[in-house]
Design an enzyme around this catalytic site. Sequence first.
Site, PDB file in Angstrom:
ATOM      1  N   ARG A 149      27.693  44.391  43.850  1.00 18.76           N
ATOM      2  CA  ARG A 149      28.014  45.772  44.900  1.00 18.76           C
ATOM      3  C   ARG A 149      27.634  47.062  43.536  1.00 18.76           C
ATOM      4  O   ARG A 149      27.346  46.291  41.953  1.00 18.76           O
ATOM      5  CB  ARG A 149      29.307  46.251  45.226  1.00 18.76           C
ATOM      6  N   GLU A 188      35.142  53.783  42.230  1.00 23.50           N
ATOM      7  CA  GLU A 188      35.550  53.350  40.929  1.00 23.50           C
ATOM      8  C   GLU A 188      33.416  53.434  40.502  1.00 23.50           C
ATOM      9  O   GLU A 188      33.522  52.515  39.921  1.00 23.50           O
ATOM     10  CB  GLU A 188      36.030  51.702  41.055  1.00 23.50           C
ATOM     11  N   GLU A 337      44.411  52.305  45.297  1.00 23.91           N
ATOM     12  CA  GLU A 337      44.424  50.954  45.386  1.00 23.91           C
ATOM     13  C   GLU A 337      45.221  50.694  44.596  1.00 23.91           C
ATOM     14  O   GLU A 337      45.969  51.146  43.632  1.00 23.91           O
ATOM     15  CB  GLU A 337      43.025  50.469  44.707  1.00 23.91           C
ATOM     16  N   TRP A 345      41.229  38.795  40.357  1.00 27.07           N
ATOM     17  CA  TRP A 345      40.213  38.893  38.970  1.00 27.07           C
ATOM     18  C   TRP A 345      40.264  38.971  37.313  1.00 27.07           C
ATOM     19  O   TRP A 345      39.612  39.079  36.624  1.00 27.07           O
ATOM     20  CB  TRP A 345      39.456  40.037  38.952  1.00 27.07           C
TER      21      TRP A 345
HETATM   22  C1  GLA Z   1      38.703  46.636  42.632  1.00 25.55           C
HETATM   23  C2  GLA Z   1      38.092  47.998  43.404  1.00 25.55           C
HETATM   24  C3  GLA Z   1      38.184  46.740  45.687  1.00 25.55           C
HETATM   25  C4  GLA Z   1      38.438  45.480  45.366  1.00 25.55           C
HETATM   26  C5  GLA Z   1      40.161  45.916  44.530  1.00 25.55           C
HETATM   27  C6  GLA Z   1      40.192  43.755  44.201  1.00 25.55           C
HETATM   28  O1  GLA Z   1      39.406  48.031  42.527  1.00 25.55           O
HETATM   29  O2  GLA Z   1      37.998  49.447  44.469  1.00 25.55           O
HETATM   30  O3  GLA Z   1      37.144  47.402  46.285  1.00 25.55           O
HETATM   31  O4  GLA Z   1      37.581  45.036  44.847  1.00 25.55           O
HETATM   32  O5  GLA Z   1      39.170  46.174  42.802  1.00 25.55           O
HETATM   33  O6  GLA Z   1      41.214  44.472  43.214  1.00 25.55           O
END
Ligand code: GLA
Length: 699
Positions: A149, A188, A337, A345
């Site tokens: 993405r 983001e 979030e 990750w």
């Molecule tokens: C980011 C993204 C989410 C997801 C999370 C995973 O914050 O905005 O779409 O990928 O990381 O921790």
Amino acid sequence: MKRHSSREFSRIYQSKLSRFLGIALLCALIGAAASAHAQAAPQTPAILLGTAWYPEQWPESRWDADLALMQQAGIHMVRVGEFAWSRMEPSEGHYDLDWLDRAVAAAAKHGIVTVIGTPSAAPPAWLTQKYPETLRTMEDGRKDQHGNRQQFDFANAKYRELSRAMAEQLAKRFGHNPNVVGWQIDNEYANASYGAEDKAQFQQWLKQRYGTLDNLNTRWTTSYWSETYFDWNQVPIQTAYGNPGLLLSWMRFVSDTWRSYQKNQLEVIRANVDPKQFVTTNMMGWFDGYDHYTVAQDLDLASWDDYVGQGHLDPVRNGAAHDLTRGLKGKNFWVMETQPGGVNWADINNWLDKGEVRAMAWHDIGHGADTVSYWQWRSALNGQEQYHGTAVGPDGTPDPLYPEIAQIGREFEKASPVLAGTSVKSEVAILHSYDSRWAIQWQKHNKNYDPVKEIVSFYGPLRALSQSVDVVPPSASLEKYKLVVAPGLNVLTEADAKNLIQYVNNGGHLVLGQRSAMKDIDNGLWPDRQPGPLTELLGGRVEQYYALVDPAPIEGQWGAGESPMWAELLSAKDADVEVLMRYGKSNGWLDGQPAAITRKVGKGRITYIGAWLDPKTMDGAAKWMTEVSGVKAALGPVPTGVEVYPRYGAKGAVYILANFATAPAGVKLPSIMNDVLNGGAVQTITLPHYGVAVVSAEK
Ligand code: GLA
């Protein structure tokens, strides 16, 4: 590969139904109410628990089971759509939003409102295939490609046209849907683009900012290394080890480009939606890929993604990031979030301890969040993030964490009437600037020097003593603060210097931390030594700075300790300047010389701290700073490891407390207060490890 059959889904759903019969009954009642008043939005609590939900990844027959489980957990908000472009516009100009309409309606039946994300972080394959110019150019010159993405070029006109059209369709369709409470633009912002089109726009941006090449050449001192520009199109893109003026300009261009990228969608959203629906984008705390103040100014609400990654919640570092986000709009914000237990990750994706997710949720609310939303509800069966933490497993049944999330949901519902309309107020502000952080990052001078750690080294003890700190830019209005601390305000513009001088002259206490006020608006050195335009006010200055291999001892009013990596030799020119700390025997230059000085200016005061203080000495410094400035703890003393988060409203103060120490802690409140979560009145509370209490002083 095996996928869930529809029979399996209905089996899961039926078992959920029988297990949560009471909930189903409630859903039916809400559903009936919803159809009776087709346009009435669900009534949601003031403090919202939410989750990212991707209905496009699941058969529609499964949606209701998920939503029932959400409702059972006290979840009242879903965030949808932000990566679903290929589903929303499967071919150019052919939009399909009916499924999303059904998803929003299905959620509303469960008392759940929706935030819609515009899907521009994930362009469909047809788009980048047809318009390859929309793909971003990476720093090494290669083109990004479909399959991940954020592969788009944020400055590309075609991409802006297509993403605007998509956002417009969404806004037209859902702008007056009472179940939609807000919008998230993209996701983001992070990846800049470095291609020919970006460079041309950067050069144009420079022309607008500097007017003439003469001006640019002078302000960047381009006679250095024969960098002089004779034509705008000679200016390169540099991101490290370049001319400091060029480096800073590139980051300002990137910030302005994200702003205009966002505005492109914002305009069509605002033109088509009910003004009650807010617009935000989810930011990333300490991330410094653009200036968040630049981007946030056009939004209604700030929001960010609060993660831990490996290890456990650092309430100080994440707390300061909350306060930074709150400072973007100077009001309550959303945690768009956060991790339900673990991520996928980090180096080691350990799970947060039992009870930690709940403590983290209250930590968010305490710092001024009005919503905590988990990423994500359930893992897609395939795709890059299969291992990420969720609330329900791939089989659609609750994870072990689910009851803890449900507890948070119940508690948010319970505390909502008390917390509604409350916000954070602080006597202490920390000044934070992206220009300064970038400037230090590009020329650390000591590889261990981390500007965020510098900020946090001040923030931690100041927050513990005052129990509330604002993090604001140096241009903010400062009158309301008793104490303003600027750790590492390396770049200080003339306008900001005026703001600080005025603050001190009006009776405030300004504390400058190491590396402050060295650079001007173009990241050039101020011709005066540090603190540049504040030198006269300080009555002293930095004679020389030293990057240290071996720590330098320091001693004085704040105790004895050491400066681990950085030491500035200060001089006190004016007679009324007081030396607070001195260096001990070190490299000869520093021996016995001032490390921290202060000067009273009328009712105000200015202090300069030239040493990176070790934690113990910093505690002493923070104590002195708060005492001399008249800053008081909001609630009163609490045991070490217990954090206090005050929020104030028309009916008085509400205090959230959380214990991050491993041992249980007893807290004696200054008076008898209402125990919001358990009912009744309390004056003494015992908080276990990760224990939380919410108390209010309201009569
Ligand atoms: C980011 C993204 C989410 C997801 C999370 C995973 O914050 O905005 O779409 O990928 O990381 O921790």
